[in-house]
Write an enzyme that holds these catalytic residues in place. Structure first.
Site, PDB file in Angstrom:
ATOM      1  CG  ASP A   1      33.249  40.445  32.358  1.00  0.00           C
ATOM      2  OD1 ASP A   1      32.265  40.159  32.401  1.00  0.00           O
ATOM      3  OD2 ASP A   1      33.868  41.522  32.428  1.00  0.00           O
TER       4      ASP A   1
ATOM      5  CB  SER B   1      38.003  38.381  39.006  1.00  0.00           C
ATOM      6  OG  SER B   1      37.726  37.352  39.334  1.00  0.00           O
TER       7      SER B   1
ATOM      8  CG  HIS C   1      33.246  40.257  36.356  1.00  0.00           C
ATOM      9  ND1 HIS C   1      32.202  40.584  35.713  1.00  0.00           N
ATOM     10  CD2 HIS C   1      33.158  38.689  36.505  1.00  0.00           C
ATOM     11  CE1 HIS C   1      31.310  39.738  35.370  1.00  0.00           C
ATOM     12  NE2 HIS C   1      32.032  38.608  35.847  1.00  0.00           N
TER      13      HIS C   1
ATOM     14  CG  ASN D   1      35.968  45.335  34.715  1.00  0.00           C
ATOM     15  OD1 ASN D   1      35.238  46.297  35.139  1.00  0.00           O
ATOM     16  ND2 ASN D   1      35.296  44.490  34.066  1.00  0.00           N
TER      17      ASN D   1
END
Ligand code: GRF
Length: 198
Positions: free
Chosen positions: A147, A138, A111, A109
């Site tokens: 996260d 990130s 973020h 992912n």
């Protein structure tokens, strides 16, 4: 060589998805196999289809809060695409621990903060509110905790006088488009050493 198959999940325009698609060329070890959205009207689906990438959508709204039922539907096109790697790219639905555990170790992912700072939403406004001199984005492995997974790459930007959330978000987004492809290429090659840009 057989390429790693990459599925990209998005909810909106898909600028990160485009950067990832554009990077998966030539000697890159991965190729896109699916772009999947929780919103049938997501602009990213049209942009992916225009580039010949298979797309699918599972509208989350009919499932109104029943995350497990939504994810059971989401799994169908995803499993059918046989991804080796999943990239969440502006995907705005929280995933259950069950879904994450199925893909753990293969799901990334991006973020828009320098994790562990500012997990969750409104990251740019929070960085400005805190008076931070620098900010950024990130890429991390997705784990059950939001996260929170191991960080595989970060890109930093300066917070400039006169910045507001929109100008800061735009500067960070530009770095996202450099960071995510750099991390994906390494991840697909089996490398896990975090990288730092900017
Ligand atoms: C952006 O706010 C980005 O920071 C985050 O998701 C949002 C949409 O990105 N990763 P995209 O343009 O749909 O890739």
């Amino acid at each position: 060589m057989s390429h790693a198959r990459v599925a990209i999940l998005l909810s909106g325009g898909g600028s990160n998805m485009l950067a990832l698609l554009d990077s998966m060329q030539g000697d890159h070890p991965a190729r896109p196999c699916l772009v999947l959205s929780n919103d049938p009207d997501a602009g990213g689906l049209i942009r992916a289809a225009a580039r010949g990438v298979p797309t699918a959508a599972v509208d989350h709204r009919p499932f109104a809060g029943d995350r497990a039922a939504f994810e059971a539907e989401l799994m169908k096109p995803l499993v059918a695409a046989r991804p080796d790697i999943i990239c969440l790219a502006g995907f705005m639905r929280v995933l259950t621990a069950d879904f994450v555990s199925h893909w753990q170790g293969r799901m990334l992912n991006i973020h828009p903060s320098l994790l562990p700072l500012y997990r969750g939403l409104h990251t740019h406004a929070r960085a400005l509110e805190a008076g931070d001199r620098e900010h950024g984005c990130s890429v991390h492995e997705v784990t059950a905790e939001l996260d929170d997974g191991p960080v595989l790459g970060q890109a930093r930007v300066a917070v400039l006088p006169g910045d507001d959330a929109a100008t800061l978000a735009a500067r960070v987004l530009e770095q996202e488009h450099a960071l995510y492809p750099a991390v994906l290429r390494r991840f697909a090659a089996g490398e896990r050493q975090p990288i730092l840009l900017g």
